[in-house]
Design a protein around this motif. Structure first.
Motif, PDB file in Angstrom:
ATOM      1  N   GLN A 288       0.980  -1.325  -0.108  1.00 50.61           N
ATOM      2  CA  GLN A 288       0.018  -0.041   0.072  1.00 50.61           C
ATOM      3  C   GLN A 288       1.049   1.203  -0.004  1.00 50.61           C
ATOM      4  OE1 GLN A 288      -3.180  -0.419  -0.208  1.00 50.61           O
ATOM      5  NE2 GLN A 288      -2.946  -2.658  -0.414  1.00 50.61           N
ATOM      6  N   PRO A 289       0.818   2.042  -1.155  1.00 46.44           N
ATOM      7  CA  PRO A 289       1.880   3.288  -1.153  1.00 46.44           C
ATOM      8  C   PRO A 289       1.733   4.089   0.046  1.00 46.44           C
ATOM      9  CG  PRO A 289       0.445   2.833  -3.225  1.00 46.44           C
ATOM     10  CD  PRO A 289       0.106   1.882  -2.324  1.00 46.44           C
ATOM     11  N   THR A 290       0.626   4.518   0.580  1.00 50.49           N
ATOM     12  CA  THR A 290       0.407   5.282   1.723  1.00 50.49           C
ATOM     13  C   THR A 290       0.899   4.940   3.074  1.00 50.49           C
ATOM     14  OG1 THR A 290      -1.900   4.628   2.264  1.00 50.49           O
ATOM     15  CG2 THR A 290      -1.583   6.372   0.662  1.00 50.49           C
ATOM     16  N   ILE A 291       1.122   3.703   3.061  1.00 49.22           N
ATOM     17  CA  ILE A 291       1.620   3.179   4.233  1.00 49.22           C
ATOM     18  C   ILE A 291       3.014   2.369   4.270  1.00 49.22           C
ATOM     19  CG2 ILE A 291       0.502   0.898   4.540  1.00 49.22           C
ATOM     20  CD1 ILE A 291      -0.437   1.677   7.230  1.00 49.22           C
ATOM     21  N   ALA A 292       3.334   2.058   3.072  1.00 49.33           N
ATOM     22  CA  ALA A 292       4.540   1.227   3.019  1.00 49.33           C
ATOM     23  C   ALA A 292       5.962   1.789   3.540  1.00 49.33           C
ATOM     24  CB  ALA A 292       4.873   1.004   1.273  1.00 49.33           C
ATOM     25  N   GLY A 293       5.951   3.074   3.633  1.00 47.61           N
ATOM     26  CA  GLY A 293       7.163   4.005   4.243  1.00 47.61           C
ATOM     27  C   GLY A 293       7.080   4.193   5.718  1.00 47.61           C
ATOM     28  N   ASN A 294       5.825   3.472   6.269  1.00 50.91           N
ATOM     29  CA  ASN A 294       5.641   3.807   7.660  1.00 50.91           C
ATOM     30  C   ASN A 294       6.935   3.489   8.382  1.00 50.91           C
ATOM     31  OD1 ASN A 294       4.840   2.597  10.427  1.00 50.91           O
ATOM     32  ND2 ASN A 294       3.253   4.196  10.212  1.00 50.91           N
ATOM     33  N   ALA A 295       7.271   4.047   9.428  1.00 50.69           N
ATOM     34  CA  ALA A 295       8.632   3.802  10.342  1.00 50.69           C
ATOM     35  C   ALA A 295       8.463   2.407  10.979  1.00 50.69           C
ATOM     36  CB  ALA A 295       8.802   4.869  11.291  1.00 50.69           C
ATOM     37  N   ALA A 296       7.330   2.242  11.738  1.00 45.39           N
ATOM     38  CA  ALA A 296       7.231   0.944  12.212  1.00 45.39           C
ATOM     39  C   ALA A 296       7.448  -0.390  11.358  1.00 45.39           C
ATOM     40  CB  ALA A 296       6.002   0.952  13.140  1.00 45.39           C
ATOM     41  N   LEU A 297       6.592  -0.116  10.006  1.00 48.41           N
ATOM     42  CA  LEU A 297       6.645  -1.184   9.374  1.00 48.41           C
ATOM     43  C   LEU A 297       8.026  -1.457   8.574  1.00 48.41           C
ATOM     44  CD1 LEU A 297       4.748  -3.056   7.945  1.00 48.41           C
ATOM     45  CD2 LEU A 297       4.325  -1.341   6.113  1.00 48.41           C
ATOM     46  N   ALA A 298       8.689  -0.382   8.623  1.00 54.05           N
ATOM     47  CA  ALA A 298      10.106  -0.293   7.894  1.00 54.05           C
ATOM     48  C   ALA A 298      10.880  -0.851   8.844  1.00 54.05           C
ATOM     49  CB  ALA A 298      10.595   1.215   7.384  1.00 54.05           C
ATOM     50  N   ALA A 299      10.798  -0.870   9.891  1.00 53.55           N
ATOM     51  CA  ALA A 299      11.761  -1.389  11.228  1.00 53.55           C
ATOM     52  C   ALA A 299      11.404  -2.633  11.467  1.00 53.55           C
ATOM     53  CB  ALA A 299      11.568  -0.417  12.439  1.00 53.55           C
ATOM     54  N   GLY A 300      10.446  -3.133  10.834  1.00 52.17           N
ATOM     55  CA  GLY A 300       9.936  -4.553  11.120  1.00 52.17           C
ATOM     56  C   GLY A 300       9.289  -4.742  12.707  1.00 52.17           C
ATOM     57  N   GLN A 301       9.029  -3.709  13.110  1.00 51.46           N
ATOM     58  CA  GLN A 301       8.347  -3.926  14.637  1.00 51.46           C
ATOM     59  C   GLN A 301       6.853  -4.255  14.534  1.00 51.46           C
ATOM     60  OE1 GLN A 301      11.880  -1.296  16.989  1.00 51.46           O
ATOM     61  NE2 GLN A 301      10.232  -0.438  16.498  1.00 51.46           N
ATOM     62  N   ILE A 302       6.668  -5.262  13.874  1.00 55.68           N
ATOM     63  CA  ILE A 302       5.046  -5.748  13.759  1.00 55.68           C
ATOM     64  C   ILE A 302       5.038  -6.962  14.409  1.00 55.68           C
ATOM     65  CG2 ILE A 302       3.297  -6.140  12.017  1.00 55.68           C
ATOM     66  CD1 ILE A 302       4.376  -3.387  11.773  1.00 55.68           C
ATOM     67  N   HIS A 303       4.221  -7.092  15.313  1.00 52.55           N
ATOM     68  CA  HIS A 303       3.725  -8.385  16.062  1.00 52.55           C
ATOM     69  C   HIS A 303       2.116  -8.774  16.131  1.00 52.55           C
ATOM     70  CE1 HIS A 303       7.913  -8.062  17.537  1.00 52.55           C
ATOM     71  NE2 HIS A 303       7.717  -6.880  17.664  1.00 52.55           N
ATOM     72  N   PRO A 304       2.026  -9.911  16.336  1.00 53.27           N
ATOM     73  CA  PRO A 304       0.483 -10.193  16.165  1.00 53.27           C
ATOM     74  C   PRO A 304      -0.156  -9.908  17.507  1.00 53.27           C
ATOM     75  CG  PRO A 304       1.744 -12.065  16.695  1.00 53.27           C
ATOM     76  CD  PRO A 304       2.745 -10.985  16.490  1.00 53.27           C
ATOM     77  N   TRP A 305      -1.581  -9.129  16.925  1.00 49.37           N
ATOM     78  CA  TRP A 305      -2.323  -8.745  18.125  1.00 49.37           C
ATOM     79  C   TRP A 305      -3.388  -9.789  18.110  1.00 49.37           C
ATOM     80  CZ3 TRP A 305      -6.767  -4.705  17.276  1.00 49.37           C
ATOM     81  CH2 TRP A 305      -7.555  -4.347  18.222  1.00 49.37           C
ATOM     82  N   VAL A 306      -3.157 -10.620  19.271  1.00 46.59           N
ATOM     83  CA  VAL A 306      -3.943 -11.821  19.375  1.00 46.59           C
ATOM     84  C   VAL A 306      -5.217 -11.462  20.396  1.00 46.59           C
ATOM     85  CG1 VAL A 306      -3.822 -14.044  20.703  1.00 46.59           C
ATOM     86  CG2 VAL A 306      -2.001 -13.417  19.324  1.00 46.59           C
ATOM     87  N   SER A 307      -6.399 -11.930  20.088  1.00 50.16           N
ATOM     88  CA  SER A 307      -7.587 -11.708  20.624  1.00 50.16           C
ATOM     89  C   SER A 307      -7.350 -12.780  22.242  1.00 50.16           C
ATOM     90  CB  SER A 307      -8.765 -12.237  20.024  1.00 50.16           C
ATOM     91  OG  SER A 307      -8.896 -11.021  18.837  1.00 50.16           O
ATOM     92  N   ALA A 308      -6.508 -12.515  22.946  1.00 50.45           N
ATOM     93  CA  ALA A 308      -6.365 -13.515  24.010  1.00 50.45           C
ATOM     94  C   ALA A 308      -7.511 -13.408  25.045  1.00 50.45           C
ATOM     95  CB  ALA A 308      -5.234 -13.075  24.889  1.00 50.45           C
ATOM     96  N   ALA A 309      -8.147 -14.571  25.349  1.00 52.25           N
ATOM     97  CA  ALA A 309      -9.145 -14.605  26.338  1.00 52.25           C
ATOM     98  C   ALA A 309      -8.653 -13.775  27.480  1.00 52.25           C
ATOM     99  CB  ALA A 309      -9.744 -15.944  26.680  1.00 52.25           C
ATOM    100  N   LEU A 310      -9.741 -13.167  28.371  1.00 52.88           N
ATOM    101  CA  LEU A 310      -9.684 -12.540  29.404  1.00 52.88           C
ATOM    102  C   LEU A 310      -9.671 -13.485  30.966  1.00 52.88           C
ATOM    103  CD1 LEU A 310     -11.426  -9.387  28.237  1.00 52.88           C
ATOM    104  CD2 LEU A 310      -9.308  -9.377  29.046  1.00 52.88           C
ATOM    105  N   ASP A 311      -8.520 -14.396  31.040  1.00 49.96           N
ATOM    106  CA  ASP A 311      -8.345 -14.947  32.089  1.00 49.96           C
ATOM    107  C   ASP A 311      -7.040 -14.678  32.281  1.00 49.96           C
ATOM    108  OD1 ASP A 311      -6.937 -17.697  30.981  1.00 49.96           O
ATOM    109  OD2 ASP A 311      -8.384 -17.217  29.650  1.00 49.96           O
ATOM    110  N   TYR A 312      -6.365 -15.465  33.528  1.00 51.47           N
ATOM    111  CA  TYR A 312      -5.163 -15.535  34.178  1.00 51.47           C
ATOM    112  C   TYR A 312      -4.198 -15.936  33.200  1.00 51.47           C
ATOM    113  CZ  TYR A 312      -6.988 -14.075  38.563  1.00 51.47           C
ATOM    114  OH  TYR A 312      -7.788 -13.322  39.518  1.00 51.47           O
ATOM    115  N   VAL A 313      -4.221 -17.226  32.598  1.00 53.77           N
ATOM    116  CA  VAL A 313      -3.458 -17.722  31.803  1.00 53.77           C
ATOM    117  C   VAL A 313      -3.364 -17.273  30.607  1.00 53.77           C
ATOM    118  CG1 VAL A 313      -2.874 -19.992  30.666  1.00 53.77           C
ATOM    119  CG2 VAL A 313      -4.056 -20.082  33.039  1.00 53.77           C
TER     120      VAL A 313
END
Length: 334
Positions: A288-313
């Motif tokens: 995507q041209p408008t976001i390809a140069g984003n600093a976080a994306l360029a730095a590879g600082q991308i991680h999964p946003w997991v919909s973790a259940a709301l329990d202790y574990v």
């Protein structure tokens, strides 16, 4: 917009099962937050103010996958579940023994009522989301996971439904989910062990956020654009924010999401991104041209946003990961 379809008629055998189950349970509406079980009866007041009362403590529990996962983490063995995907495709079940669970639905709003009734649940666990930042619940709509109110009423005829609110302070939701598990007979030792790890993970995340105050962005992207979550409207993100994690605040108004078209996607900031896995991945974002140069994306600082259940574990698992990502991240934006 939800569509309402005519309820499917149940066969006589299922009707007889429903009648038998209804005869041994009752539901009343009260304003108290919880009720204790006794040797003769069991009761629990859910987050909608409904008190479910049974003549004995429930041993057969069914529910939506999001609530089944926490119960299993606390040592319970549910008999049936449904969700927006099959159990084998839901990573939250990867380390759990699901052999005893009957899958009665593997797509949103699809529930095989005959299979559910055949499992003879004593109680069914559901959840609901608020519709605005005030925590408003739309009572004209069903709980999460049900196709419509007609389907929910059919499920309620099989067994009483206990609803947990997924809104407000994340730590409170975790505690409330644990309260329900305790009431359903969770193993005290298992819960205590999970709480100890949860506390340690919370402390580690707080230390990481303090030592390296990078800005984190939680987002979803698809062909329509980029949606950035508002941490104050998501219980889990609010939990992390309470531990010191700094989140990027989207400018577009609205509840939960700040929506950016692809033309405006360049306005999305943050040093580190948590990317929801249901949408575009990093490779697609870079196209995507408008976001390809984003600093976080360029730095590879991308991680999964997991919909973790709301329990202790579940939360301990994700907070440990998040602490590590934050520790390793560097500031790439002004």
């Amino acid at each position: 917009m939800r569509t309402v379809s005519r309820p499917r008629l149940l066969p006589l055998a299922v009707i007889l099962v429903l009648a038998a189950l209804s005869a041994c349970s009752s539901t009343t509406h009260e304003s108290t937050s919880n009720a204790a079980a006794s040797e003769e009866s069991w009761s629990f007041t859910d987050d909608l103010g409904r008190t479910v009362t049974l003549d004995r403590a429930p041993t057969r529990v069914a529910g939506v996958n999001d609530q089944i996962v926490p119960l299993m983490h606390y040592g319970l063995e549910p008999v049936a579940s449904w969700g927006y995907s099959a159990i084998e495709d839901d990573a939250r079940f990867d380390d759990l023994d699901t052999s005893g669970i009957e899958q009665v639905g593997t797509a949103y709003g699809e529930i095989d009522l005959e299979k559910l009734a055949a499992e003879r649940p004593d109680v069914i666990v559901s959840e609901v989301y608020p519709t605005d930042e005030k925590g408003t619940i739309d009572t004209t709509q069903p709980d999460y996971g049900f196709k419509d109110l007609a389907q929910q009423k059919q499920v309620e005829a099989i067994a009483p439904v206990v609803t947990i609110l997924l809104g407000g302070d994340g730590a409170d939701v975790v505690d409330r989910t644990t309260e329900l598990a305790d009431a359903l007979g969770a193993d005290p030792g298992t819960v205590a062990k999970a709480k100890k790890r949860y506390d340690a993970a919370s402390e580690a995340l707080e230390k990481a956020a303090t030592a390296n105050p990078v800005t984190v962005t939680s987002l979803y992207a698809d062909s329509d654009g980029v949606s950035v979550a508002k941490a104050q409207d998501d219980p889990a993100l609010q939990l992390y924010a309470g531990l010191g994690v700094q989140f990027f605040e989207p400018k577009p108004e609205g509840y939960y999401w700040g929506n950016y078209s692809w033309e405006n996607a360049g306005q999305v900031g943050g040093d580190m991104w948590l990317l929801q896995q249901a949408g575009y991945d990093s490779a697609q974002l870079k196209k995507q041209p408008t976001i390809a140069g984003n600093a976080a994306l360029a730095a590879g600082q991308i991680h999964p946003w997991v919909s973790a259940a709301l329990d202790y574990v579940s939360q301990a698992d994700y907070m440990e990961q998040l602490a590590g990502w934050i520790t390793d991240a560097r500031t790439v934006t002004d």
